[in-house]
Write an enzyme that holds these catalytic residues in place. Structure first.
Site, PDB file in Angstrom:
ATOM      1  N   ASP A  67       0.803  -1.223   0.000  1.00 29.65           N
ATOM      2  CA  ASP A  67       0.000   0.000   0.000  1.00 29.65           C
ATOM      3  C   ASP A  67       0.836   1.272   0.000  1.00 29.65           C
ATOM      4  OD1 ASP A  67       0.838  -0.354   2.618  1.00 29.65           O
ATOM      5  OD2 ASP A  67      -1.167  -0.526   3.455  1.00 29.65           O
ATOM      6  N   ASP A 502       3.451   1.860  13.144  1.00 26.98           N
ATOM      7  CA  ASP A 502       2.665   0.631  13.301  1.00 26.98           C
ATOM      8  C   ASP A 502       3.366  -0.474  14.086  1.00 26.98           C
ATOM      9  OD1 ASP A 502       0.564   1.739  11.863  1.00 26.98           O
ATOM     10  OD2 ASP A 502       1.269   0.925   9.969  1.00 26.98           O
TER      11      ASP A 502
END
Length: 789
Positions: A67, A502
């Site tokens: 992504d 993350d």
């Protein structure tokens, strides 16, 4: 393979201060006398892979799209992935987000990638379709008049790109945001909208929201053997179209709205599709949400699996009747076995607890088996026993536990989450890959079909019991993909510490191994790092946290081997407010500047905090690398300095520094009062400056019209000034630049094949290895370069 280890610390050496002679200017050169070799500091994965695509004609030709981190091609010999888009530079960083990939079934050398990271103004450039005639070794680009969303909601749907197997010069692209269906008739070189396609979609998650407010648009394209073209659209009332005349005209497919547009009263859209060519079935999975984040709706099912007979037009609901967790939340990935007609698999999205479920059918969806199941006792006691069809071997990705241990049916390492990518090899029924926090894969898939049911009923005992099943093994298939978004770097000499989006961050003593994930504090994202310049055993960091257990600041006294958390600060929210942290050169004082409240300092390793005098909220804080009494800060064009170990700061009075845009302020190892600053904003004050008097006066490094990150490494000579590295723009050319003479002259050390998109967050040299540079990328992980010889 030879391991690339971080050299042991050489110890501190006394160095004499030096300054740029008055009037001297740096000279930037495009030529570097040192050739560089570029690698990743290995994490193995770390991001999300929305699509895994096998070529239908050539075995072992597989692509994985990410992504934010580019496109990769599988290398069967080494069982690793090769990055294909490292050539994308700063000005088109958005092209590192890959919304779809198509591999040509007629001429397998051809491959296409639809690129663009955001459909909103976060991405300054329009999207493109990249095309290659050599499996991604070289590329051309066809720019589009609209943006694409490689990192937007719905990025796991599709594939939006598709090559027509009946005429492979024709390539189709489904676009978001009402831009419709597009087509190229010249192998992706030029594109135009399919004018007669009637429906650009209308499904919006949250109207008006900058991230989740865009129309999901045209989602996927599939080709039947008879030449018909099917297109899925994000419109619950009109979700499926077909053309029987090579795309000249289009008609809604009868019955599609009733089959695909609702599930238990929830509006749904057709997320993915796959054709069983032998049996003439078009399978479609639907979901109430395009993914990848949301779980089940408030009531009822979140999606279904539908089967369309291509011969008769009959729709059949083949949704699995049983889910161990009750109601199906919606579906993510879908795949069919081209070697075994009637065999297909699908994945839930998102159960979250305790795990996702993979469904498998060998009779075209008439019956299904689950990848795991509960076995309840007679009293339905919690937790139930769980039994699985396969075991997960996390070798290479042990950090997938995120510091947790098995808790009943919730394993520390899961089958996955957000499983939009699920692909059976069209040439080998035993091979499958799927995304689940990493890429999982096996070459033993058909062992599933020999296992039978996972649980049964014991009449004598009056409850369920697990049945004997010989599990097959699933392992990591993500090696070579590095997709972390690196936020900061601390190169200690022999140890490399990174803060990452993350994942929190890692501590590595061997660059070929992921090392240890920073836990306790359990950062959801790491943000800032610092170490004591005279005692690099002391390392501090900040990160976003959830809940009310951990503080934002972490402290290590052993070079990152172990960490302790600090006291939470009243008024600082959990996520997104970690700010920056600095520790004095002797490790005695920590100064923390949260993102939303006034800075504080601590003399007891963060157990208590006291307000700092003289600094505004959100100021960037840094420590002097040689003088324990000196710390520095920067905010809105103002430089601040402290002479009492960060307890109080005062503005230095310096002028002409960037007042807008992000900046990177760094102190020079071994040189008291020496500072370098990079940053600013386009069309305003932007570039690089240096100070040799603790920030009182600054001299601009005139070579750089733009500069964003600066760091230091081992000097070229024993007593020379540290090598300086920067991500900057000189003479109109973006790159990674190095100076070995205190900034008088600069050379670009990367090349056009190694640009990695956006590299403006952090850069650092190595204190022990001359020439080594570490580069924080936004999706290609932590890149490091060594002089080749």
């Amino acid at each position: 393979m030879r391991r690339r280890t971080l050299a042991a610390s050489l110890g501190a050496a006394a160095v004499a201060a030096a300054s740029v002679p008055a009037g001297a200017q740096a000279k930037a050169s495009g030529h570097c006398e040192d050739a560089y070799t570029w690698r990743n500091a290995i994490v193995n994965g770390g991001g999300w892979v929305p699509g895994i695509v096998f070529n239908e004609t050539e075995a072992d030709l597989i692509y994985a799209r990410t992504d934010i981190g580019g496109l990769y091609r599988w290398q069967e010999g080494s069982q690793t992935w090769k990055p294909l888009l490292d050539w994308i530079g700063w000005d088109h960083w958005g092209w590192t987000g890959v919304v779809s990939v198509a591999t040509d079934p007629v001429e397998p050398n051809r491959v296409y990638a639809a690129v663009g990271t955001y459909t909103n103004d976060w991405d300054p450039t329009d999207g493109a379709v990249l095309y290659s005639d050599d499996k991604g070794e070289t590329w051309g680009a066809a720019e589009l008049p609209f943006k694409q969303g490689g990192n937007m909601p719905g990025r796991g749907m599709g594939e939006r790109l598709a090559v027509d197997p009946h005429d492979n010069a024709n390539v189709y692209l489904g676009a978001p945001n009402g831009n419709g269906l597009w087509r190229s008739v010249d192998h992706g070189r030029t594109w135009s909208e399919v004018a007669d396609f009637p429906n650009p979609g209308n499904f919006v998650i949250t109207p008006g929201d900058p991230y989740s407010g865009d129309n999901q648009g045209v989602i996927w394209v599939e080709f039947a053997d008879d030449g018909r073209i099917f297109v899925g659209v994000a419109d619950p009332a009109d979700p499926l179209y077909v053309s029987a005349d090579r795309g000249a005209t289009w008609q809604p497919v009868p019955g599609a709205a009733a089959a695909l547009g609702t599930a238990d009263g929830n509006r749904t859209i057709p997320k993915q599709a796959a054709i069983d060519h032998e049996n003439g079935h078009l399978f479609i999975v639907t979901s109430w949400d395009p993914g990848p984040y949301n779980g089940p709706p408030a009531t009822g099912r979140g999606g279904s699996i539908q089967r369309l007979s291509l011969a008769t037009g009959e729709w059949t609901d083949v949704t699995p009747a049983y889910d161990p967790l009750g109601t199906i939340p919606g579906f993510g990935g879908l795949t069919v076995d081209r070697q075994r007609p009637g065999t297909l698999m699908a994945a839930t999205e998102n159960h979250w607890y305790p795990d996702e479920i993979l469904f498998r059918s060998t009779d075209s969806g008439a019956t299904w088996q689950t990848s795991w199941d509960y076995a309840w006792d007679a009293n339905w006691s919690w937790p139930p026993q769980r039994t699985d069809r396969f075991t997960l071997d996390p070798t290479g990705n042990e950090w997938l536990t995120f510091g947790k241990t098995d808790d009943g049916p919730a394993y520390a390492i899961k089958h996955g989450w957000m499983i939009d990518a699920l692909s059976i090899d069209p040439h080998d029924s035993d091979r499958i890959m799927w995304i689940g926090g990493t890429i999982w894969g096996t070459e033993q898939l058909t062992a599933w079909d020999e296992q039978g049911p996972l649980v049964g009923w014991d009449d004598a005992a009056g409850h369920q019991v697990p049945l004997p099943v010989e599990p097959f093994e699933v392992g990591i298939r993500v090696h070579g993909i590095e997709e972390t978004a690196v936020q900061d770097i601390a190169a200690l000499g022999g140890t490399l510490v990174s803060a990452m989006g993350d994942l929190g961050g890692f501590v590595q003593t061997d660059l070929d191994q992921p090392g240890a994930m920073i836990r306790r504090p359990n950062w959801t994202s790491g943000r800032s790092l610092d170490f004591a310049g005279l005692n690099p055993d002391v390392v501090v960091g900040t990160g976003d946290v959830e809940g009310d257990v951990d503080g934002h600041v972490g402290v290590s006294l052993d070079r990152g081997a172990t960490w302790s958390t600090t006291t939470r600060l009243d008024g600082v929210a959990g996520g997104g407010n970690a700010g920056t942290v600095a520790v004095s050169a002797d490790g005695a004082v920590i100064v923390w500047s949260p993102g939303s409240t006034a800075p504080v300092f601590s003399t007891d390793l963060g157990q208590t905090w006291t307000s700092v005098e003289g600094l505004p909220a959100g100021a960037l804080v840094r420590s002097d690398r040689a003088d324990p009494n000196r710390l520095y800060a920067f905010a809105a064009g103002v430089c601040y300095a402290s002479a009492n170990s960060g307890r109080a700061f005062a503005a230095t009075g310096a002028a002409g520094l960037p007042s807008e845009g992000p900046v990177d302020l760094r102190a020079v190892p071994g040189r008291a009062k020496h500072l370098w600053l990079a940053g600013g904003e386009a069309d305003r004050t932007y570039g690089m400056w240096r100070s040799v008097d603790a920030g009182t006066t600054w001299r601009r490094v005139r070579d750089f019209e733009e500069a964003d990150a600066v760091g230091f490494g081992r000097s070229r000579s024993r007593y020379g000034y540290p090598a300086i590295y920067t991500s900057a723009k000189a003479g109109g050319q973006r790159g990674i630049w190095r100076s070995t003479d205190e900034g008088r002259n600069w050379v670009r050390i990367n090349d056009d094949a190694h640009q990695w998109g956006w590299t403006g967050k952090a850069v650092s040299g190595d204190p022990d290895v001359y020439g080594r540079v570490y580069i924080a990328t936004n999706g290609r992980g932590l890149i490091y370069g060594d002089i080749t010889d």
